[in-house]
Enzyme design. Structure first.
Site, PDB file in Angstrom:
ATOM      1  N   LYS A 132       0.874  -1.393   0.013  1.00  0.00           N
ATOM      2  CA  LYS A 132      -0.046  -0.077   0.053  1.00  0.00           C
ATOM      3  C   LYS A 132       0.754   1.174   0.103  1.00  0.00           C
ATOM      4  CE  LYS A 132      -0.558  -0.311   5.005  1.00  0.00           C
ATOM      5  NZ  LYS A 132      -1.285  -0.404   6.125  1.00  0.00           N
ATOM      6  N   TYR A 139      17.811  29.070   8.561  1.00  0.00           N
ATOM      7  CA  TYR A 139      16.711  29.790   8.996  1.00  0.00           C
ATOM      8  C   TYR A 139      16.538  29.688  10.674  1.00  0.00           C
ATOM      9  CZ  TYR A 139      14.162  29.742   4.488  1.00  0.00           C
ATOM     10  OH  TYR A 139      13.837  29.983   3.034  1.00  0.00           O
TER      11      TYR A 139
HETATM   12  C1  LIG Z   1      -0.329  -1.692   6.640  1.00  0.00           C
HETATM   13  C2  LIG Z   1      -0.954  -2.767   7.382  1.00  0.00           C
HETATM   14  C3  LIG Z   1      -0.221  -3.907   7.590  1.00  0.00           C
HETATM   15  C4  LIG Z   1       1.142  -3.977   7.437  1.00  0.00           C
HETATM   16  O1  LIG Z   1       1.640  -3.236   8.713  1.00  0.00           O
HETATM   17  P1  LIG Z   1       3.378  -3.403   8.994  1.00  0.00           P
HETATM   18  O2  LIG Z   1       3.465  -2.804  10.424  1.00  0.00           O
HETATM   19  O3  LIG Z   1       3.815  -2.258   7.858  1.00  0.00           O
HETATM   20  O4  LIG Z   1       4.024  -4.726   8.937  1.00  0.00           O
HETATM   21  C5  LIG Z   1      -0.977  -5.206   8.000  1.00  0.00           C
HETATM   22  N1  LIG Z   1      -2.074  -5.227   8.405  1.00  0.00           N
HETATM   23  C6  LIG Z   1      -2.887  -3.912   8.107  1.00  0.00           C
HETATM   24  C7  LIG Z   1      -4.171  -4.044   8.441  1.00  0.00           C
HETATM   25  C8  LIG Z   1      -2.408  -2.892   7.611  1.00  0.00           C
HETATM   26  O5  LIG Z   1      -3.002  -1.900   7.431  1.00  0.00           O
END
Ligand SMILES: *Cc1c(COP(=O)(O)O)cnc(C)c1O
Length: 351
Positions: A33, A250
């Site tokens: 994702k 800055y």
């Molecule tokens: C993003 C996500 C994961 C992966 O989590 P990590 O901590 O990156 O391994 C697993 N399950 C769900 C439901 C998620 O939204």
């Protein structure tokens, strides 16, 4: 060309996949994702197509992108649908939606499916973000199981505190899940990266591995079994010598203590480097560690140069000599956020 490059080592991605799958022992979804946590979803998914048992994405658009790139393995939609019309596209592409609300369940059952759908039914075992409460889980499960439109059901849940190995909440969630789900047939999916690494009892069925695939331990620190997939690299492109008691950048937040050679690096917060990285955040110049001085600005940041460091030297913002968890800790954030934010850099894929 501006010298900011995100080197994406796909061989490291495959290495991490094999390591994690061996720890788990069962089936593993590669979570890609959010553009594979900033690494490039299509490239990462293709690199894992011989290894992965499937993929997980947040939404339909991300899944369709993978299908259009020729990915044929199962793809789980972790949030399920936002509009009932999305089920037609899910049907067409044979995607596996999560069902986590009553509305998603009812619209799924109302859809006219061409092919029976595989559903991931989510339980709220205590995180209280999404999913059916334990007492509502079996009714939701049977509503799906009794429909000819549903091919099979994977029982899933998600942990709130799996990145804290001492936190007993994870054990409570596991018990809650087991009590409500063990009597129901079907496969199980509990673990994200943190649970996989820290809670052996969650190594059941399908693991959903994200951050650890990209080489960052969700438990903080460095896990020597994993290899950083991204190496974010730039260059020192200017230098100046300042006497003692001169401000830099800055807000004039950094004042030289002594004569200092200041190096200018092509990387800033518009590239995703955290603006809140304080003075002292580590980076590496031609293999030698140095530190951020002054405030990170939009396109540039400044560092202290040793005698032997010069314009043209490579700077590693994170990767192999500077672990991303070090930068995340300094900037009071997590590796996930740093990786997802990388942009404007040139992405170079290496195998
Ligand atoms: C993003 C996500 C994961 C992966 O989590 P990590 O901590 O990156 O391994 C697993 N399950 C769900 C439901 C998620 O939204």
């Amino acid at each position: 060309m501006r010298p900011l490059i995100a080197h994406i080592r796909l061989n490291h991605l495959r290495h991490n996949f094999r390591v994690l799958k061996a720890i788990h022992g069962g089936k593993m979804l590669a979570v890609v994702k959010a553009n594979a946590y900033g690494h490039g979803a299509v490239q990462c998914a293709l690199a894992l197509r011989d290894l992965a048992d499937g993929y997980a994405v947040a939404c339909l658009e991300e899944a369709v992108q993978l299908r259009q790139a020729g990915i044929e393995l199962p793809i789980v939609l972790l949030e399920g649908v936002f509009d009932a019309e999305e089920y037609a596209v899910i049907d067409q592409h044979r995607l596996w939606p999560v069902v986590q609300t009553q509305w998603q369940l009812e619209t799924l059952l109302a859809h006219n499916w061409q092919t029976p759908v595989s559903v991931w039914l989510k339980m709220d075992s205590g995180m209280h973000r999404a999913g059916f409460f334990p007492q509502d889980y079996a009714p939701a499960y049977y509503a799906l199981a009794q429909s000819e439109k549903v091919a099979d059901i994977v029982k899933m849940s998600h942990f709130a505190c799996a990145d804290e190995p001492e936190n007993r909440m994870t054990n409570t969630q596991i018990r809650t899940f087991n009590e409500a789900a063990d009597v129901l047939p079907g496969e199980v999916s509990l673990a994200n990266s943190a649970a996989l690494l820290a809670y052996p009892e969650t190594r059941r069925g399908w693991v959903r591995a994200g951050i650890a695939l990209y080489g960052a331990s969700p438990l903080g620190g460095v896990d020597s079994r994993l290899k950083a997939v991204m190496r974010l690299e730039s260059r020192v492109f200017a230098e100046r010598v300042l006497q003692a008691n001169e401000p830099v950048g800055y807000g004039a937040t950094f004042i030289t203590q002594h004569a200092t050679r200041v190096g200018l690096i092509a990387c800033g917060y518009a590239d995703g480097y955290p603006r809140h990285a304080p003075i002292g955040t580590p980076l590496s110049i031609d293999g030698t560690r140095s530190r951020v001085i002054g405030r990170v600005s939009m396109d540039m940041m400044t560092t202290e140069l040793a005698d032997y460091q010069h314009v043209g030297n490579a700077v590693e913002l994170w990767g192999d000599s500077v672990h991303i968890n070090e930068v995340a800790a300094a900037a009071q954030t997590i590796a996930y956020e740093l990786l997802c934010n990388v942009k404007r850099a040139h992405f170079v894929y290496e195998d």
